[in-house]
Design an enzyme around this catalytic site. Sequence first.
Site, mmCIF file in Angstrom:
data_model
loop_
_atom_site.group_PDB
_atom_site.id
_atom_site.type_symbol
_atom_site.label_atom_id
_atom_site.label_comp_id
_atom_site.label_asym_id
_atom_site.label_seq_id
_atom_site.Cartn_x
_atom_site.Cartn_y
_atom_site.Cartn_z
ATOM 1 N N VAL A 61 15.954 31.530 36.381
ATOM 2 C CA VAL A 61 15.444 32.874 36.117
ATOM 3 C C VAL A 61 15.395 33.706 37.396
ATOM 4 C CG1 VAL A 61 13.432 34.188 35.354
ATOM 5 C CG2 VAL A 61 14.148 32.158 34.089
ATOM 6 N N ALA A 62 14.995 33.069 38.515
ATOM 7 C CA ALA A 62 14.863 33.802 39.772
ATOM 8 C C ALA A 62 16.215 34.204 40.350
ATOM 9 C CB ALA A 62 14.096 32.959 40.791
ATOM 10 N N GLU A 80 19.179 40.018 36.436
ATOM 11 C CA GLU A 80 19.085 40.696 35.146
ATOM 12 C C GLU A 80 19.294 42.203 35.312
ATOM 13 O OE1 GLU A 80 16.290 37.130 34.829
ATOM 14 O OE2 GLU A 80 16.704 38.678 36.290
ATOM 15 N N ASP A 132 49.123 70.234 46.271
ATOM 16 C CA ASP A 132 50.022 71.350 46.029
ATOM 17 C C ASP A 132 49.430 72.568 46.731
ATOM 18 O OD1 ASP A 132 52.103 72.785 45.066
ATOM 19 O OD2 ASP A 132 51.412 72.883 42.995
ATOM 20 N N ASP A 189 50.273 70.578 38.739
ATOM 21 C CA ASP A 189 49.959 71.383 37.555
ATOM 22 C C ASP A 189 51.111 71.477 36.563
ATOM 23 O OD1 ASP A 189 51.646 72.934 39.022
ATOM 24 O OD2 ASP A 189 50.273 74.617 39.307
#
Length: 832
Positions: A211-212, A216, A258, A554
């Site tokens: 868990v440690a 989580e 550009d 473009d």
Amino acid sequence: AGLSVITRTPALSVAIVLVIVLNAVFAFVQEQQSEQAVEALSQYLPQRATVRRDGQRHEVAASELVPGDVILLTEGDRVCADARLLEGALEMDISTLTGEALPVLRSASVVDPGVPLLVSPNVVFSGTACTGGEAVALVVRTGMQTELGRIAALTQRVVREPSPLELEVRRVAWLIASVGVVVALAFIPLGALLAGLSLANSVNFAIGLIVANVPEGLLPTITLALAVAVRELARSGALVKRLSAVETLGSTSVICTDKTGTLTENRMKAVLVWTPGGEFPLEDVAGDASGPAQREQLAEVFASCNTAELDPTRPGRGTGDSTDIALLDAARLLGADVDPVRRADGRVRMFHFDPQLRLMTTVDTRARGAVVHTKGAPEEVLARSTWLEGADGTLRRLDEPARHEVAAAVEQYAVRGLRLLAAAYRDLGSEPVPDDREDAERDLTIVGFAALLDPARPEVLDAVRACHTAGIRVIVVTGDHPLTAREIARQVGIGGPDLVAVHADELDALTEAEFDTLLAGTQDMVFARCSPEMKMRVADALQAAGDVVAMTGDGVNDAPALRRADIGVAMGENGTDVAREAATMVLTDDNFRTIVTAVEGGRRVYDNVRKFILYIFAHATPEVVPFLVFALSGGRVPLPITVLQILAIDIGTETLPALALGREPAEPGAMSRPPRSRSERLIGRHLLVRAWALLGGVSAALVVGGFFWVLHGGGWTPGADVGAGTALHHTYLQATTMTFLGIVACQVGTAFAARTERASLRSVGLTSNSLLLGGIAFEIAFAAAIVTVPPVAHVLGMAAPPPGQLAGLPLFAVLVWGVDEVARAVRRRARG
């Protein structure tokens, strides 16, 4: 959870399963919201279609198209519906449907021979791109009824590839979880046999280790940080299509930009015309129809060889390409007829603008017969011309002195940053109308050129300076004249007095090794008259050298380079549908400054991910060390913290500050350091040492010290029984509560320390992240509620320590932050 069942602690097992479910739900919700946020960005740039309704031309959202609409298609458009051509011809890229990269021709003049719909010669399909030509088409199917919609319906799931950031974090999370599980399971027999612990205590210790060690909430926190960054960039004018692109933006080392519309305002205006008879400022000749013959011929070329339409209600405005609008407006000022209906009636043939040839040609009927009209780059028109219309209207052979005269005039204006478009014509007389372009664009008579001004954006100068400060190289890759591009680059601070401007013809002559040598280094450059292939070659060479490349564009011809670059940046206001589709990021304001803002946002996100990883990892040490103290003492020291209390920390008090660190403002100096390399790891040795050894080590020492302080204050001695029903049990509950509260206090200090990686806390401001202050206030209130609310305190085994000992907890936060602040000051001085 299984181990907890074995040790007959069902409450712990239920709590662990609940944490797993909550974490999974949280991750799912965040990822779902992130995907929805990215999809929602498409509303900022709804696909548009040009339709003819009631005889009038309108621009509508693609979603409003219905069968029976008449749509107008031209080069650069993405088709919004399945439609059958009524007039004209198009060159189409239908690779989205067929996978075939070669363009195909679709023409209204070809009768459908009853072949399958996909190869029908007069039908265009939704989702395909128009790469050349003009046409009018009748919509026959829309939405999911189209061929593209049919294919989309077959796709049930789309698997999104994780970004390098997500892959690395996931790798580290699995590594830590695996190490925790292996060590924990290995300790069960070792703890029972060597440390003298009971089997139950060994299993509890194993559960505590797992868990440690598991971080989580790490993955959903990262997803949320990226999603927040996407939303913030959208508000700044940069629409990022993929969450993972935010990470790549932060490591951009070269911006290939550009010129038109990005460095300049893209509001072309013809300011003067030049003919062999002299220079004529347009504001002086507006409406004067009595000018020299060349001026009239120049106006005729620009009015005929054009596809734009002027807006009669707004002078200088219209629909179509901005350059064509400016030339058409100049022709109007010079007295030419610019009515689009009469222009279309008189047009016999049109050869659309070719980005490689940089020319456009039409064949039009006039009173004197058919006439070829050509406009384009001066050097290209000059190369195809054999005559020059003199000041008196007579033709003279375009010999070397005449060519030098025109070339000198071109250079004179180009060096001032003006864009030049030359005009030429040829009377066909009794000649037949040419069927191919090469035959049309020969033996031309050059009459002059128009000089157009597209002023540099004033804010670009500061943006370029920010790039240079950040170690980002700027390369201008444009189709304009070298002198024009070099002058605009100089105006916005790109390069210095010795800025290199290279013509594409010179680049074509270089070998790959010479090309790589030219691009090597960090100096800014200008590449002029570049073709789409040359843009791709530039991107490839830079990437091969290890650079992370952002490429702007473009037009249709920019799409290959936009796809090839690490970050393709398309223009939202004046870009084509094809360019926006190919790009990773779309600028709603077409502004270079926005690219720099996006890079800064990417760096901030990357830094913030490191900050909350540091924050989360730093708490592993004070959570693991108490279990080691318990194990190494052979059980003579009671467990300083329980697994349920660790879960309360990881889920209840840790999450909000971690999320708030993901919203941390940019650290001072973020744009003053060079871009990170491709090989730099997110979680490196320095971060782990700082998290586990420095912040975690100090926290662990303080937490264990606080535990023993309370325990000894209550009369405990090593080996004394602290179980339920004993005299020391309440003291033990107070001690574990002190451990819990000590970790929370150290979290506060770690949160402030993690706010900066290099700078001091003072430089960023103690209160500049209001979300973090709110998160800290919540975790303090949450911890206080756990300790003071009797039912919760009973379940978690809590009891409030004496007030005198509680008063020392703020010192924990100050010490953790203070030690790290001193360490950062030492590192700054060492680098200084």
